[in-house]
Write a protein that holds these residues in place. Sequence first.
Motif, PDB file in Angstrom:
ATOM      1  N   ASP A  14     101.104 -95.319 -34.414  1.00 16.57           N
ATOM      2  CA  ASP A  14     102.127 -94.526 -33.727  1.00 16.57           C
ATOM      3  C   ASP A  14     103.482 -94.977 -34.271  1.00 16.57           C
ATOM      4  O   ASP A  14     104.065 -95.952 -33.796  1.00 16.57           O
ATOM      5  CB  ASP A  14     101.993 -94.782 -32.221  1.00 16.57           C
ATOM      6  CG  ASP A  14     103.039 -94.043 -31.402  1.00 16.57           C
ATOM      7  OD1 ASP A  14     103.964 -93.447 -32.001  1.00 16.57           O
ATOM      8  OD2 ASP A  14     102.923 -94.065 -30.163  1.00 16.57           O
ATOM      9  N   THR A  15     103.945 -94.253 -35.274  1.00 13.45           N
ATOM     10  CA  THR A  15     105.172 -94.676 -35.953  1.00 13.45           C
ATOM     11  C   THR A  15     106.378 -94.629 -35.017  1.00 13.45           C
ATOM     12  O   THR A  15     107.171 -95.558 -34.973  1.00 13.45           O
ATOM     13  CB  THR A  15     105.437 -93.770 -37.173  1.00 13.45           C
ATOM     14  OG1 THR A  15     104.241 -93.677 -37.931  1.00 13.45           O
ATOM     15  CG2 THR A  15     106.523 -94.334 -38.052  1.00 13.45           C
ATOM     16  N   ALA A  16     106.508 -93.531 -34.263  1.00 18.52           N
ATOM     17  CA  ALA A  16     107.693 -93.360 -33.426  1.00 18.52           C
ATOM     18  C   ALA A  16     107.835 -94.504 -32.431  1.00 18.52           C
ATOM     19  O   ALA A  16     108.924 -95.030 -32.227  1.00 18.52           O
ATOM     20  CB  ALA A  16     107.624 -92.024 -32.694  1.00 18.52           C
ATOM     21  N   ASN A  17     106.723 -94.901 -31.832  1.00 16.57           N
ATOM     22  CA  ASN A  17     106.783 -95.992 -30.856  1.00 16.57           C
ATOM     23  C   ASN A  17     106.562 -97.359 -31.488  1.00 16.57           C
ATOM     24  O   ASN A  17     106.564 -98.370 -30.790  1.00 16.57           O
ATOM     25  CB  ASN A  17     105.746 -95.754 -29.746  1.00 16.57           C
ATOM     26  CG  ASN A  17     106.201 -94.690 -28.773  1.00 16.57           C
ATOM     27  OD1 ASN A  17     107.292 -94.786 -28.215  1.00 16.57           O
ATOM     28  ND2 ASN A  17     105.394 -93.658 -28.595  1.00 16.57           N
ATOM     29  N   ARG A  18     106.333 -97.380 -32.791  1.00 17.63           N
ATOM     30  CA  ARG A  18     106.135 -98.629 -33.517  1.00 17.63           C
ATOM     31  C   ARG A  18     104.984 -99.447 -32.933  1.00 17.63           C
ATOM     32  O   ARG A  18     105.140-100.592 -32.516  1.00 17.63           O
ATOM     33  CB  ARG A  18     107.431 -99.441 -33.542  1.00 17.63           C
ATOM     34  CG  ARG A  18     108.575 -98.698 -34.199  1.00 17.63           C
ATOM     35  CD  ARG A  18     109.864 -99.452 -34.204  1.00 17.63           C
ATOM     36  NE  ARG A  18     110.426 -99.700 -32.895  1.00 17.63           N
ATOM     37  CZ  ARG A  18     111.042 -98.792 -32.148  1.00 17.63           C
ATOM     38  NH1 ARG A  18     111.178 -97.548 -32.589  1.00 17.63           N
ATOM     39  NH2 ARG A  18     111.534 -99.107 -30.970  1.00 17.63           N
ATOM     40  N   ARG A  19     103.829 -98.831 -32.867  1.00 19.85           N
ATOM     41  CA  ARG A  19     102.636 -99.504 -32.392  1.00 19.85           C
ATOM     42  C   ARG A  19     101.442 -99.126 -33.245  1.00 19.85           C
ATOM     43  O   ARG A  19     101.437 -98.067 -33.853  1.00 19.85           O
ATOM     44  CB  ARG A  19     102.263 -99.028 -30.975  1.00 19.85           C
ATOM     45  CG  ARG A  19     102.942 -99.760 -29.878  1.00 19.85           C
ATOM     46  CD  ARG A  19     103.903 -98.825 -29.247  1.00 19.85           C
ATOM     47  NE  ARG A  19     104.859 -99.479 -28.406  1.00 19.85           N
ATOM     48  CZ  ARG A  19     104.930 -99.255 -27.105  1.00 19.85           C
ATOM     49  NH1 ARG A  19     104.060 -98.464 -26.528  1.00 19.85           N
ATOM     50  NH2 ARG A  19     105.852 -99.832 -26.405  1.00 19.85           N
ATOM     51  N   ALA A  20     100.428 -99.943 -33.188  1.00 21.26           N
ATOM     52  CA  ALA A  20      99.145 -99.584 -33.790  1.00 21.26           C
ATOM     53  C   ALA A  20      98.055 -99.926 -32.787  1.00 21.26           C
ATOM     54  O   ALA A  20      98.114-100.965 -32.129  1.00 21.26           O
ATOM     55  CB  ALA A  20      98.922-100.351 -35.083  1.00 21.26           C
ATOM     56  N   THR A  21      97.102 -99.017 -32.662  1.00 19.07           N
ATOM     57  CA  THR A  21      95.951 -99.262 -31.799  1.00 19.07           C
ATOM     58  C   THR A  21      94.787 -99.634 -32.710  1.00 19.07           C
ATOM     59  O   THR A  21      94.435 -98.860 -33.601  1.00 19.07           O
ATOM     60  CB  THR A  21      95.610 -98.005 -30.988  1.00 19.07           C
ATOM     61  OG1 THR A  21      96.779 -97.621 -30.271  1.00 19.07           O
ATOM     62  CG2 THR A  21      94.470 -98.273 -30.009  1.00 19.07           C
ATOM     63  N   VAL A  22      94.250-100.809 -32.477  1.00 18.91           N
ATOM     64  CA  VAL A  22      93.216-101.295 -33.402  1.00 18.91           C
ATOM     65  C   VAL A  22      92.028-101.839 -32.645  1.00 18.91           C
ATOM     66  O   VAL A  22      92.133-102.262 -31.490  1.00 18.91           O
ATOM     67  CB  VAL A  22      93.773-102.397 -34.341  1.00 18.91           C
ATOM     68  CG1 VAL A  22      94.957-101.894 -35.128  1.00 18.91           C
ATOM     69  CG2 VAL A  22      94.152-103.656 -33.584  1.00 18.91           C
ATOM     70  N   GLN A  23      90.895-101.829 -33.300  1.00 17.13           N
ATOM     71  CA  GLN A  23      89.711-102.459 -32.740  1.00 17.13           C
ATOM     72  C   GLN A  23      89.834-103.974 -32.915  1.00 17.13           C
ATOM     73  O   GLN A  23      90.555-104.444 -33.790  1.00 17.13           O
ATOM     74  CB  GLN A  23      88.463-101.917 -33.449  1.00 17.13           C
ATOM     75  CG  GLN A  23      88.199-100.452 -33.117  1.00 17.13           C
ATOM     76  CD  GLN A  23      86.865 -99.988 -33.661  1.00 17.13           C
ATOM     77  OE1 GLN A  23      86.474-100.359 -34.746  1.00 17.13           O
ATOM     78  NE2 GLN A  23      86.164 -99.171 -32.883  1.00 17.13           N
ATOM     79  N   PRO A  24      89.116-104.722 -32.108  1.00 19.26           N
ATOM     80  CA  PRO A  24      89.349-106.171 -32.103  1.00 19.26           C
ATOM     81  C   PRO A  24      88.949-106.881 -33.385  1.00 19.26           C
ATOM     82  O   PRO A  24      89.469-107.948 -33.685  1.00 19.26           O
ATOM     83  CB  PRO A  24      88.491-106.658 -30.925  1.00 19.26           C
ATOM     84  CG  PRO A  24      87.457-105.607 -30.727  1.00 19.26           C
ATOM     85  CD  PRO A  24      88.118-104.315 -31.102  1.00 19.26           C
ATOM     86  N   ALA A  68      91.818-113.150 -42.990  1.00 15.73           N
ATOM     87  CA  ALA A  68      90.452-113.001 -42.492  1.00 15.73           C
ATOM     88  C   ALA A  68      90.335-112.945 -40.974  1.00 15.73           C
ATOM     89  O   ALA A  68      89.409-112.332 -40.456  1.00 15.73           O
ATOM     90  CB  ALA A  68      89.588-114.158 -43.012  1.00 15.73           C
ATOM     91  N   CYS A  69      91.268-113.566 -40.251  1.00 19.28           N
ATOM     92  CA  CYS A  69      91.083-113.660 -38.798  1.00 19.28           C
ATOM     93  C   CYS A  69      91.277-112.295 -38.153  1.00 19.28           C
ATOM     94  O   CYS A  69      92.007-111.451 -38.650  1.00 19.28           O
ATOM     95  CB  CYS A  69      92.032-114.687 -38.200  1.00 19.28           C
ATOM     96  SG  CYS A  69      93.769-114.287 -38.359  1.00 19.28           S
ATOM     97  N   SER A  70      90.608-112.093 -37.027  1.00 14.06           N
ATOM     98  CA  SER A  70      90.653-110.770 -36.398  1.00 14.06           C
ATOM     99  C   SER A  70      91.646-110.753 -35.250  1.00 14.06           C
ATOM    100  O   SER A  70      91.934-111.774 -34.634  1.00 14.06           O
ATOM    101  CB  SER A  70      89.262-110.390 -35.893  1.00 14.06           C
ATOM    102  OG  SER A  70      88.906-111.229 -34.814  1.00 14.06           O
ATOM    103  N   ILE A  71      92.143-109.565 -34.956  1.00 11.46           N
ATOM    104  CA  ILE A  71      93.181-109.427 -33.934  1.00 11.46           C
ATOM    105  C   ILE A  71      92.631-109.767 -32.548  1.00 11.46           C
ATOM    106  O   ILE A  71      93.342-110.332 -31.719  1.00 11.46           O
ATOM    107  CB  ILE A  71      93.816-108.016 -33.990  1.00 11.46           C
ATOM    108  CG1 ILE A  71      95.097-107.964 -33.163  1.00 11.46           C
ATOM    109  CG2 ILE A  71      92.851-106.944 -33.553  1.00 11.46           C
ATOM    110  CD1 ILE A  71      96.252-108.685 -33.765  1.00 11.46           C
ATOM    111  N   GLY A  72      91.369-109.456 -32.300  1.00  8.93           N
ATOM    112  CA  GLY A  72      90.780-109.807 -31.005  1.00  8.93           C
ATOM    113  C   GLY A  72      90.801-111.315 -30.797  1.00  8.93           C
ATOM    114  O   GLY A  72      91.161-111.800 -29.723  1.00  8.93           O
ATOM    115  N   GLY A  73      90.451-112.029 -31.851  1.00  9.38           N
ATOM    116  CA  GLY A  73      90.504-113.488 -31.792  1.00  9.38           C
ATOM    117  C   GLY A  73      91.932-113.978 -31.629  1.00  9.38           C
ATOM    118  O   GLY A  73      92.197-114.926 -30.899  1.00  9.38           O
TER     119      GLY A  73
END
Lengths: 362, 503, 417
Positions: free
Chosen positions: B120-130, B157-162
């Motif tokens: 979401d460029t306008a709100n400067r966010r990204a929705t991602v899986q963990p 290598a590390c994941s965003i959920g972690g």
Amino acid sequence: MTETTDSTLAGLAAQVADACEAGRALTIAGGGSKPFLGEAPPDTNAEKLDITAYRGVVSYDPGELVMTARAGTLLAEIEAALDTEGQRLAFEPPHYGETATLGGTIATGISGPGRPYTGAARDFVLGTKIINGRGEVLRFGGEVMKNVAGYDLSRLMAGAHGTLGVLAEISLKVLPAPRFSRTRVFEFDAATAIERFNAWGLRPWPITAAYWEDGRAYLRLSGAESSVSAAMETLGGETLADDALFWADVREHRRDFFTRGDAPLWRLSVAPATPTLDLHGETALDWGGAQRWLVSDESPESIRAAVAAHGGHASVYRDAAGEPIRPRQHPMPAALRQLSQRLKHSMDPAGILNPGRIDPEF
Amino acid sequence: MSELPAAHAAGAGAPAPENDAKARMRAALTAELPEEIVLHAEEDLRPFECDGLSAYRRLPMLAVLPSTIEQVQAVLRICHAHDTPVVARGAGTGLSGGALPLESGVLLSLAKFNRILDIDTANRRATVQPGVRNLAISQAVDHLGLYYAPDPSSQIACSIGGNVAENSGGVHCLKYGLTTNNIVQIEIVTIEGERLTIGSPALDSPGYDLLALMTGSEGLLGVIVEVVVKLLPKPELAQCALIAFDDVRKAGNAVAEIIKAGIVPAGLEMLDHPAILATEEFVHAGYPTDAAAILLCEIDGTEGEVADDMARVREVVEASGATDIRISRDDVERALFWAGRKAAFPAMGRISPDYYCMDGTIPRRALADVLIGIGELSEQYGQRVANVFHAGDGNLHPLILYDANQPGELENTEAFGGAICRLCLEYGGTITGEHGVGVEKIDQMCVQFPSAELTQFHAVKAAFDAKTLLNPDKAVPTLHRCAEFGAMHVHHGQLPHPELERL
Amino acid sequence: MQTSIIDALRDTEDGREADRILRACTHCGFCTATCPTYQLLGDERDGPRGRIYLIKQVLEGETPTEKTQYHLDRCLTCRACETTCPSGVEYAKLADIGRDLVDRQVERPARERWLRWLLRHVVAYRRRFAVVHALGQIARPFLVGRLAPLRQKLPPRRPRVDWPQASERSRLMLVHDGCVQPVATPNTNAHAARILDQLGIRLVAASGAGCCGALSQHLSHRAEAHDFARANIDAWWPYIEQGAEAIVITASGCGASITEYGYMLRNDPAYAEKAARVSELARDLSDILADEDLSALADIGGGRRVAYHPPCTLQNAPGLHDKIGVILAGAGYKLTHVSNAHLCCGSAGSYSILQPEIANQLRADKLSSLGADNPEVIVTANVGCQLHLEAAAGVPVRHWIELLEPEALKPVRAAAA
């Protein structure tokens, strides 16, 4: 001083322990500057837990960018101490009155115009000493920038309205005050302001506040003089004179917008690029569009529905004359509410700390 | 595996016949999930026995590799119904053993959740899986001039959920904050299998700040299945200074002086002599191998701002006794300066078969004293240590070098690590700045927190997970455990005592 | 990482080597980030770290089953992991040892064995492959089922480019001919010879040289690979003694193998020294050309858009140097932007035949990256990648050297139009 403050804290803890034993509700009393925030107003008939005597800066080392102060310390006093070192609270907390304390500031978790760009109150909380609902004095977090030992119960205190524990001491990250600051004014309608604020937000400019009201957009730039000047040149607009006062007025709701009319004042919290909402009344936009003020007679249901459609939430800031609007906060989904209630119970099993301030039920 | 110390290889050895509990759980899981995603044979489970902290290993009873949130919900619901503990695992790069499985539990891998769902460029966010890699987010939004700020050294290598579970930091924390300051919303699945949204697309949400509580809760409160991160505009310019010192104390003091001068560097990192040697050999970043310590000081912002601040940094470090200052001329050179730092931990694999990474954080003013204290401990314990750390945050990463194949060395290393933790606490710091407690620092939690605080933590845990099934026995020690740990201290004085079983 | 290799292996060459490699691994997991199969499948067992663990189990005495074999088979051996490993773990060497160990303990199903035998005994032998290739051209419609992927290895014939007339040149270089390339894309070496000839270098292919051994090596027949290596060394040695400056590699897959001869034969007293010398002499064609004066080629590209796919063996394996981008840009071609250039295309030697599902998924991803910036032609530097990509690409796929010969551009342009 140490002995006195120690005994003050011990006294407060003992009072909570007694109340817990007796199952007696307590109203945590600080400066009394923000009774209109939270779900129910403080219960004036309940026993008072007065924290104003537990005051004073505990430690402040400018080289560490950390200050620890007792909850009863006046916010003004803290800001003055920081100012002498060229530092500040970067979340620009609103005071809503001269009696505002640090404890109340963190307990309500409110932040000023810089919030989307520099962070919220909760972002600057590094550690706390609290009295839980059993009257135990507990310390969480610390005075260092990074700390992941144990659950982050310190940040959880921000915005909990004292219902999870009585804030006794708070360690905050502080930052150097910006060296240079300017505000530019543009003639935009609300939709254009939202669009521009968010488009500008994609650029590496030193934006630190963005507000819109009555056809005028205000953009504050702070940082090195060279970068502020460079951004101003690209942006255009007019420079606002005496902008520090302007932003203080926005922050403290001293602008005419916030006092005009008899309709309730609503705070709408949405994603910043959310389009203008189709609601009657007067709107002001702060936080680059993420915090919107609405003076409107529309029904709470239709306001909440309009905001919720965009994933946001609405709360009443000021009632109109007559019957106050209930609930004041945006209702939570049932599952989240049950979880919150269990959390409350885990910290305050007797349910005695500011009952009803965060939710009608607890 | 028979020669492994029992404390570290629970569950190793000859494969036990599939017991009743395992058979029951396997049947319950495969009744609702595809058979091939429920791993049960030792051969398949072995690769899951440890995360980035391979000194601690335990074979899970079962491992499940779901690819939909519904499957995650089913796993948790079934585990809850069968009173079976669950350990969630992302990329398995954690350094505190947070994803160490339980021999009586299910390991829940989220590695298949590796898609970026929305930008979401306008709100400067990204929705991602963990399971999305930290760096993959920044790479996916690079063309928009945006990035995701927290950048742990393992970011490739590390994941965003972690990252959320551990509240990971990185080299840019001082200016841009930790994970907790850079996410707006998460989806979790509770132990009952219920899906909850925590946080909101707005900058705050009604009620308690559960997002703050969930971040860094090490998988003990819920399983993260989706994350909405904040994106920031990439600074116009970033420059990195590589500053050399002939004395660790001078380097430590320079750090405090830079901050005192009112500069907030985007990153301020320090490597000591052994760390310089090891990384230089791998990365060839041009680190001066004769220096006692180097600082990497990154300044970002607009061109004018960077020039201004860099000049002041130069002044300050020269006054602090820097022997050499090199400022990156372009992004290629800047990346090179950082490459050494980013690869510093695993590069230890080149000078030592194993390393043990500590994570204490201290007030910056104590940097030099603590470093010297660590040096003394190194002599006392007879083990080498290399220091690589986030100096700007006061977050130390002493890397204790050891050889796991040498009997007793790991135990000695743990004791050395414990002593470093206590040293950090003595100076008003914490035992972990960003890696989490996991299993590794659980005993040190007893030193940092009195029992009332620990009891409160357990009460909070119970509000989310009354049966204590989510990642049990990690992050927060039981009072019983602390009593034992305390007793060990009192009676035996100094650790180690390899004859004692401690897990 | 802690290891405890069983006694039976500890004192073998493989056991010692495996232990040395394993001990360097710190289990940090960085390798998973660049592993194409881990990124695709999200399964620890399909990433380098998990595979190292599977191999470690076998070394520590556990009896592997077809499951360990399955996950080791799914490794492309692209060696992208080695480029990200900060601890310097030599994964590919460990994988070879591990596959060998596992294959000795786990028998494959008959069909699988047959296919692998065929690959080793036909594809690796130029003449046999040529016969099959010729038959295959006739038999294309009959290559179905498990044999379908073979169809892609049989590109339609193109007009033959002639080698330069034999002439006296002051400089001499050997070219590695290999097994598949002379049959499937014979023009590649012809172009190389013609261009080098113009630069005063005589290129010769030694008779008696053949497959580099990579096929056998990756199909767990290392002794057979070593025999191929010895045969090649024997064929090349007289020329090396005559002063051949280099062994020119036009298929990087073979190059990666030849640069390892020194390592492969390090314990063979008769060949160790020669093998090391051969490994030193092996250089990618681009590396050779980059040292020469190519100003005559400056404008031949005319700004045409080219997407370059660097083979894993050129970008990941140590020993070869990739100068292709520089040469093509110097020749006036416009190189398009290709994201995820580090990921394997799925060809990976015999992989695309043995693991068609993953190979095709990787190829689809690769072609979408290669095609994103509208190239007229895709080029690469390895015959395997070329054939694999060509079978599904919407634009022509060529060996990059073809772009340096103006006459070769005609079919490119014709096909593009």
